[in-house]
Design a protein around this motif. Structure first.
Motif, PDB file in Angstrom:
ATOM      1  N   GLN A   1       4.980   1.411   3.294  1.00 39.57           N
ATOM      2  CA  GLN A   1       4.215   0.402   3.383  1.00 39.57           C
ATOM      3  C   GLN A   1       3.367   0.267   4.520  1.00 39.57           C
ATOM      4  N   VAL A   2       2.116   0.021   4.277  1.00 40.99           N
ATOM      5  CA  VAL A   2       1.190  -0.292   5.518  1.00 40.99           C
ATOM      6  C   VAL A   2       0.061  -1.193   4.978  1.00 40.99           C
ATOM      7  N   LEU A   3      -0.539  -1.970   5.771  1.00 41.44           N
ATOM      8  CA  LEU A   3      -1.400  -3.180   5.486  1.00 41.44           C
ATOM      9  C   LEU A   3      -2.978  -2.701   5.573  1.00 41.44           C
ATOM     10  N   ARG A   4      -3.782  -2.896   4.455  1.00 40.29           N
ATOM     11  CA  ARG A   4      -5.110  -2.576   4.447  1.00 40.29           C
ATOM     12  C   ARG A   4      -5.988  -4.036   4.580  1.00 40.29           C
ATOM     13  N   TYR A   5      -6.778  -3.872   5.956  1.00 38.66           N
ATOM     14  CA  TYR A   5      -7.506  -5.239   6.261  1.00 38.66           C
ATOM     15  C   TYR A   5      -8.845  -5.021   5.529  1.00 38.66           C
ATOM     16  N   LEU A   6      -9.501  -6.208   4.747  1.00 38.00           N
ATOM     17  CA  LEU A   6     -10.742  -6.062   4.375  1.00 38.00           C
ATOM     18  C   LEU A   6     -11.504  -7.123   4.901  1.00 38.00           C
ATOM     19  N   PRO A   7     -12.831  -7.120   5.050  1.00 38.22           N
ATOM     20  CA  PRO A   7     -13.748  -8.219   5.598  1.00 38.22           C
ATOM     21  C   PRO A   7     -13.561  -9.509   4.566  1.00 38.22           C
ATOM     22  N   ASN A   8     -13.207 -10.603   5.401  1.00 37.18           N
ATOM     23  CA  ASN A   8     -13.166 -11.967   4.406  1.00 37.18           C
ATOM     24  C   ASN A   8     -11.989 -11.934   3.447  1.00 37.18           C
ATOM     25  N   GLN A   9     -10.891 -11.030   3.604  1.00 38.94           N
ATOM     26  CA  GLN A   9      -9.836 -11.090   2.714  1.00 38.94           C
ATOM     27  C   GLN A   9      -8.467 -11.158   3.283  1.00 38.94           C
ATOM     28  N   LYS A  10      -7.503 -11.223   2.765  1.00 40.17           N
ATOM     29  CA  LYS A  10      -6.053 -11.553   3.331  1.00 40.17           C
ATOM     30  C   LYS A  10      -5.687  -9.966   3.136  1.00 40.17           C
ATOM     31  N   PRO A  11      -4.973  -9.472   4.196  1.00 41.56           N
ATOM     32  CA  PRO A  11      -4.390  -8.110   4.251  1.00 41.56           C
ATOM     33  C   PRO A  11      -3.702  -7.772   2.741  1.00 41.56           C
ATOM     34  N   SER A  12      -3.693  -6.595   2.396  1.00 33.81           N
ATOM     35  CA  SER A  12      -3.071  -6.115   1.350  1.00 33.81           C
ATOM     36  C   SER A  12      -2.354  -5.081   1.542  1.00 33.81           C
ATOM     37  N   ASN A  13      -1.072  -4.825   0.899  1.00 32.48           N
ATOM     38  CA  ASN A  13       0.014  -3.796   1.028  1.00 32.48           C
ATOM     39  C   ASN A  13      -0.656  -2.546   0.276  1.00 32.48           C
ATOM     40  N   ILE A  14      -0.394  -1.411   0.904  1.00 32.44           N
ATOM     41  CA  ILE A  14      -0.615   0.093   0.290  1.00 32.44           C
ATOM     42  C   ILE A  14       0.621   0.614   0.289  1.00 32.44           C
ATOM     43  N   ASP A  15       1.159   1.248  -0.769  1.00 28.05           N
ATOM     44  CA  ASP A  15       2.184   2.000  -0.910  1.00 28.05           C
ATOM     45  C   ASP A  15       2.085   3.494  -0.827  1.00 28.05           C
ATOM     46  N   LEU A  16       2.248   4.320   0.372  1.00 27.22           N
ATOM     47  CA  LEU A  16       1.914   5.605   0.571  1.00 27.22           C
ATOM     48  C   LEU A  16       3.190   6.448   0.313  1.00 27.22           C
ATOM     49  N   SER A  17       3.266   7.337  -0.725  1.00 26.05           N
ATOM     50  CA  SER A  17       4.376   8.116  -0.991  1.00 26.05           C
ATOM     51  C   SER A  17       4.105   9.436  -1.103  1.00 26.05           C
ATOM     52  N   VAL A  18       2.770   9.767  -1.823  1.00 28.72           N
ATOM     53  CA  VAL A  18       2.400  11.177  -2.332  1.00 28.72           C
ATOM     54  C   VAL A  18       1.888  11.773  -1.190  1.00 28.72           C
ATOM     55  N   THR A  19       1.960  12.723  -0.405  1.00 24.95           N
ATOM     56  CA  THR A  19       1.388  13.340   0.924  1.00 24.95           C
ATOM     57  C   THR A  19       0.590  14.576   0.415  1.00 24.95           C
TER      58      THR A  19
END
Length: 730
Positions: free
Chosen positions: A2-20
């Motif tokens: 799990q990592v956090l993605r930050y977008l302008p003027n938005q709350k951070p959202s989780n991204i699930d990274l599993s496939v390399t």
């Protein structure tokens, strides 16, 4: 993960990274399920400076010169990724996902280009160079230095569009805080002379540094993968690595100074390049050696390449051949003949018949007109007016050399003996590979073969025997013909392919030999000699390869396979030792690699103590170790002992006399009471080597002896050469 993605003027959202998609020593690349056009790069061990550097990059992206074409020329970071453990530290970033592209080496290397994109002609190569120059110009206009310029960070598509990747390694300047985030890595072959042997993490890069690497890549694109500093070494000792040649300014095609190299036979002629491109290469590699600011800018390259592309003519024989209008005839037709029929830019008809994939196409029919194909796409760079750029106005693995005339008469050699007095040249080590003339031939079991259904056993045995007889008298072309006829009668007999491969090998058709060994192993995966000789071919192909390390490693894998099948295969040990010694020359841990090479030679001698080759090769390695040893005299004497023992086994080896003479001469130079004795012995060894090489028609060793004589006799050299030339003509 799990990592956090930050977008302008938005709350951070989780991204699930599993496939390399891939993993390196520094980071791992992941797909993003909800964003097909982006990928995530996550560092294994993130550090704070990486996050600050990425913030500067994202805030100040360079202009994309191919934006109007819907193509991404620079895979730039677009968003930061932060940890989800509450620390909020930067652990990676999002960047564009690049599809359908291959490393640039697959296009400037003729072999891989024919395999993966055979319609990629010379115009496409020039257009690739243009698009690459446009990307560099855009980066420089925004103040960024690539730093680590190399072939693995540049991808190319089938329409000649280019994408630069691994951008987070670039040098980034934070102008607001006056901080420079340096590029800590670099590849020697693309590093300018002023940065050779420097610690990159301590150096601020400038545009001129990038421009050297850019020029190397453009040279390789336009010269069939040839590096601008590659060539056959004519000077003292072992051939220096690329970094030493670059540091010394030894541009092989120099027009203003003499350099100790001649061009490799496989390289295209310098004159083939458009005159304006010749001028820019000279400006970069000659004038730019002492004054880096004279190197052509990316924008200058862009303009010159556009002019070169506009000057192209189409060959009347093969429309896939495009060449500059300053030439009187098509250089690619001539090159195809020189390469034994292997056309660098095969015609549509040849591709339709899959001739471009064959080891040695023999068709000589005229080429038909091509069908319409997609045109290469150009990237026209627009210079940033706020930061204008100044405009200032570097293995083909397949070569069949011409047959050598056997003309040097004995009187020529005798003249050389009379002039030998002092040796002042360390002759480089080049030898016919072990096993080249002694390839084993297994006679087929004709009784068992004759009972196989559908096989004409009598004709097979006849052709096979004739091929073997031709090989023994060194008529390799005839041997190839006969083994081919035998294979037509019985295409499932692995040893016939091995033997034909050996014949190809001896006339330096290494790629054809490789194909034969591959076929033999597909029939019989336990064919030990096929593994050994395939390793030999790969070792020699490395000389012309753009990635020699890969060929060396593949060769070692072949020798390992042979030894697993037969631990008593002496030649596999010897050849593996030779490859390891070659790797040691350019290794950061050369002593370890040299030690492993000697271990291989020792194992070969334990299995067969009456072989001269492992003794000779062990002596050569000890001579090489002496160059780095504090006790060099001990290593020299051990080398001489190995050469002495090799000559006791076989007193007819000219190469051993030649090498022993070199070692004895070097010992003589260090003075002491025995210096005159070593000097006398060195002269005797060189005389014997020259005489023996001439008798055995070993022109390689003989010509090395002649080049030594020219240096030895000094002011008499010109007279000697004139006399020798007369004798040759007779």
């Amino acid at each position: 993960m799990q990592v956090l993605r930050y977008l302008p003027n938005q709350k951070p959202s989780n991204i699930d990274l599993s496939v390399t998609l891939g993993q390196g020593g520094e980071a791992c690349i992941y797909t993003i399920p909800t964003m097909d056009e982006l990928v995530a790069k996550v560092y294994h061990k993130p550090v704070p400076t990486q996050g600050r550097k990425l913030e500067v990059m994202i805030a100040n992206p360079p202009e994309n010169p191919t934006a109007s074409l819907g193509h991404i020329s620079i895979a730039w970071p677009v968003e930061l990724l932060r940890s989800s453990d509450g620390k909020n530290s930067v652990i990676g970033f999002l960047m564009p996902r690049i599809r359908g592209m291959r490393p640039i080496i697959d296009f400037y290397n003729p072999r891989t280009r024919r395999q993966h994109c055979p319609l990629f002609n010379y115009q496409y190569l020039i257009r690739t160079a243009r698009n690459l120059a446009a990307a560099f110009a855009s980066l420089h206009a925004s103040g960024y230095c690539v730093g680590d310029v190399n072939e693995s960070n540049i991808l190319v598509g089938d329409t000649a569009l280019v994408t630069i990747v691994d951008t987070d390694s670039f040098q980034v300047r934070d102008t607001q805080n006056e901080i420079v985030y340096r590029c800590p890595v670099g590849k020697p072959e693309f590093t300018p002379p002023e940065l050779q042997n420097k610690t990159f993490a301590e150096c601020d890069r400038v545009f001129a540094h990038d421009l050297f690497g850019l020029s190397v890549l453009i040279f390789q694109l336009l010269m069939e993968g040839t590096h601008p500093f590659s060539g056959i070494f004519q000077g003292m000792g072992e051939p220096p690595p690329y970094e030493a040649r670059i540091a010394a300014g030894h541009f092989t095609y120099s027009q203003k100074r003499q350099v100790p190299y001649v061009t490799t036979p496989i390289a295209p002629p310098w004159e083939m390049l458009h005159p304006n491109l010749q001028e820019l290469f000279l400006r970069c590699f000659e004038d730019g050696h002492s004054n880096p600011l004279l190197r052509p800018s990316a924008q200058t390259w862009l303009l010159a390449l556009a002019e070169a592309e506009n000057s192209l003519l189409t060959c009347t024989v093969n429309p896939q051949h495009r060449y500059s209008n300053h030439l009187e005839k098509c250089p690619w037709c001539e090159r195809a003949l020189r390469l034994g029929g292997r056309d660098p830019f095969p015609s549509h008809r040849a591709i339709a018949n899959k001739e471009h994939l064959k080891p040695q196409p023999k068709s000589k029919k005229r080429h038909t007109q091509p069908t319409r194909i997609p045109q290469p796409v150009a990237a026209f760079h627009r210079v940033n007016p706020r930061n204008p750029m100044p405009a200032f106005g570097q293995n083909v693995p397949y070569y069949k050399p011409p047959k050598k005339r056997r003309y040097y008469p004995v009187i020529f050699c005798l003249l050389g003996f009379g002039l030998l007095g002092y040796l002042d040249l360390i002759i480089k080590f080049t030898n016919r590979p072990f096993g080249a003339q002694t390839a084993s031939y297994a006679q087929p079991n004709l009784i068992s073969i004759s009972h196989k259904k559908g096989i004409d056993s009598q004709n097979f045995a006849e052709f096979y025997k004739q091929g073997h007889a031709s090989y023994k008298v060194r008529d390799y072309e005839k041997a190839i013909e006969k083994f081919s006829q035998a294979i037509e009668k019985n295409p499932k007999y692995a040893k016939a392919y091995v033997n034909r491969g050996n014949a190809h090998y001896n006339i330096k058709e290494y790629e054809s030999a490789l194909a034969d060994y591959n076929q033999a192993l597909s029939i019989n995966p336990k064919e030990v000699k096929a593994f050994v000789h395939r390793g030999n071919s790969r070792f020699l192909l490395a000389e012309y390869s753009s990635d020699p390390d890969r060929e060396y490693n593949l060769a070692i894998l072949d020798y390992n396979s042979a030894l697993r099948l037969n631990p008593g295969e002496v030649e596999a040990y010897v050849r593996r030792g030779i490859v390891r010694a070659q790797i040691a020359k350019y290794s950061g841990d050369s002593q370890h690699d040299y030690k492993r090479a000697i271990e291989d030679f020792n194992k070969a001698l334990m299995l067969s103590s009456d072989r001269s080759e492992p003794l000779f090769q062990r002596g050569v390695v000890r001579y090489q170790i002496a160059q780095y040893s504090s006790d060099f005299e001990k290593e020299y004497r051990q080398a001489i002992q190995d050469f002495n023992q090799a000559l006791r086994i076989n007193p007819k080896l000219s190469k051993v006399y030649l090498k022993r003479g070199i070692v004895r001469y070097e010992l003589a130079q260090y003075g002491g009471g025995v210096s005159s004795q070593y000097h006398k012995q060195a002269v005797e060894d060189l005389q014997t080597a020259a005489k023996m090489a001439l008798e055995q028609e070993d022109m390689d060793n003989y010509q090395q002896a002649l080049s030594s004589i020219c240096v030895v006799v000094e002011n008499k050299c010109d007279t000697f050469l004139q006399t020798s030339s007369v004798q040759e003509n007779k």
